[in-house]
Design a protein around this motif. Structure first.
Motif, short mmCIF file in Angstrom:
data_model
loop_
_atom_site.label_atom_id
_atom_site.label_comp_id
_atom_site.label_asym_id
_atom_site.label_seq_id
_atom_site.Cartn_x
_atom_site.Cartn_y
_atom_site.Cartn_z
N ILE A 32 0.96 -1.12 0.00
CA ILE A 32 0.06 0.14 0.00
C ILE A 32 0.71 1.25 0.06
CG2 ILE A 32 -0.19 -0.07 2.41
CD1 ILE A 32 -3.10 0.95 2.18
N TRP A 46 -1.41 0.04 -5.10
CA TRP A 46 -2.62 0.35 -4.68
C TRP A 46 -2.47 1.14 -3.44
CZ3 TRP A 46 -7.59 -1.93 -5.60
CH2 TRP A 46 -7.68 -2.78 -6.64
N SER A 47 -3.40 2.29 -3.35
CA SER A 47 -3.28 3.18 -2.24
C SER A 47 -4.46 3.03 -1.36
CB SER A 47 -3.47 4.83 -3.10
OG SER A 47 -4.83 4.70 -3.37
N HIS A 50 -7.76 3.86 -3.39
CA HIS A 50 -8.20 2.63 -3.98
C HIS A 50 -8.63 1.46 -3.21
CE1 HIS A 50 -4.88 3.93 -7.06
NE2 HIS A 50 -5.82 3.44 -7.76
N TYR A 51 -8.23 1.23 -2.28
CA TYR A 51 -8.90 0.21 -1.18
C TYR A 51 -10.09 0.65 -0.61
CZ TYR A 51 -4.61 -2.75 -1.44
OH TYR A 51 -3.42 -3.48 -1.70
N ALA A 54 -12.60 0.02 -3.60
CA ALA A 54 -12.49 -1.58 -3.72
C ALA A 54 -13.45 -2.02 -2.94
CB ALA A 54 -11.12 -2.13 -3.67
#
Length: 145
Positions: A32, A46-47, A50-51, A54
């Motif tokens: 991350i 992935w940041s 993004h999570y 998501a």
């Protein structure tokens, strides 16, 4: 079924602006990082942003699968694209809006109304959606093959 569940996640700084996410009950380690839009952010990792998106999109899918089973929806495929809008409000960054674009593929036109109903119920029942203050919008597409 218990009414409380706990999900443990650990993050350890790795280098620069990234770290490694782990959990005591999961085998996979996930990198991350700060996204490239911010100082010293890193591309192609992935940041948290993004999570966040998501988690909402993934919850829509898993809730859809459960609700579709309960309603006996005969579908062929489910996919969803989601976009989160990060903006400055009152001098704070917030994920103000998440737009979900689910596509459900069915083979029988008679299932279309039920597919829409299942998607709408899924969005309302999604525990992640119910836990965030972001505005959630959903643009439904039903494909017939």
């Amino acid at each position: 079924m218990a009414t409380e569940h706990y999900y443990q996640v650990n993050v350890n700084w790795n280098k620069n602006r990234n770290g490694i996410l782990t959990s005591n009950n999961l085998n996979e380690k996930i990198t991350i990082a700060t996204p490239p839009e911010f100082p010293k952010g890193e591309a192609n990792i992935w940041s948290p942003e993004h999570y966040f998106v998501a988690a909402i999109n993934g919850c829509l899918m898993t809730t859809f699968l459960a609700v579709a089973e309960n309603f006996k929806l005969d579908f062929i495929d489910f996919e969803s694209d989601a976009v989160g809008k990060l903006e400055m409000i009152d001098r704070k960054f917030v994920m103000s809006e998440v737009i979900l674009n689910p596509v459900v593929t069915i083979s029988n036109e008679s299932q279309k109304a039920l597919a829409i109903k299942v998607l709408e119920k899924s969005e309302k029942a999604c525990l992640i959606t119910n836990s965030v203050k972001s505005k959630i919008k959903m643009n439904i597409t039903i494909k017939l093959v």
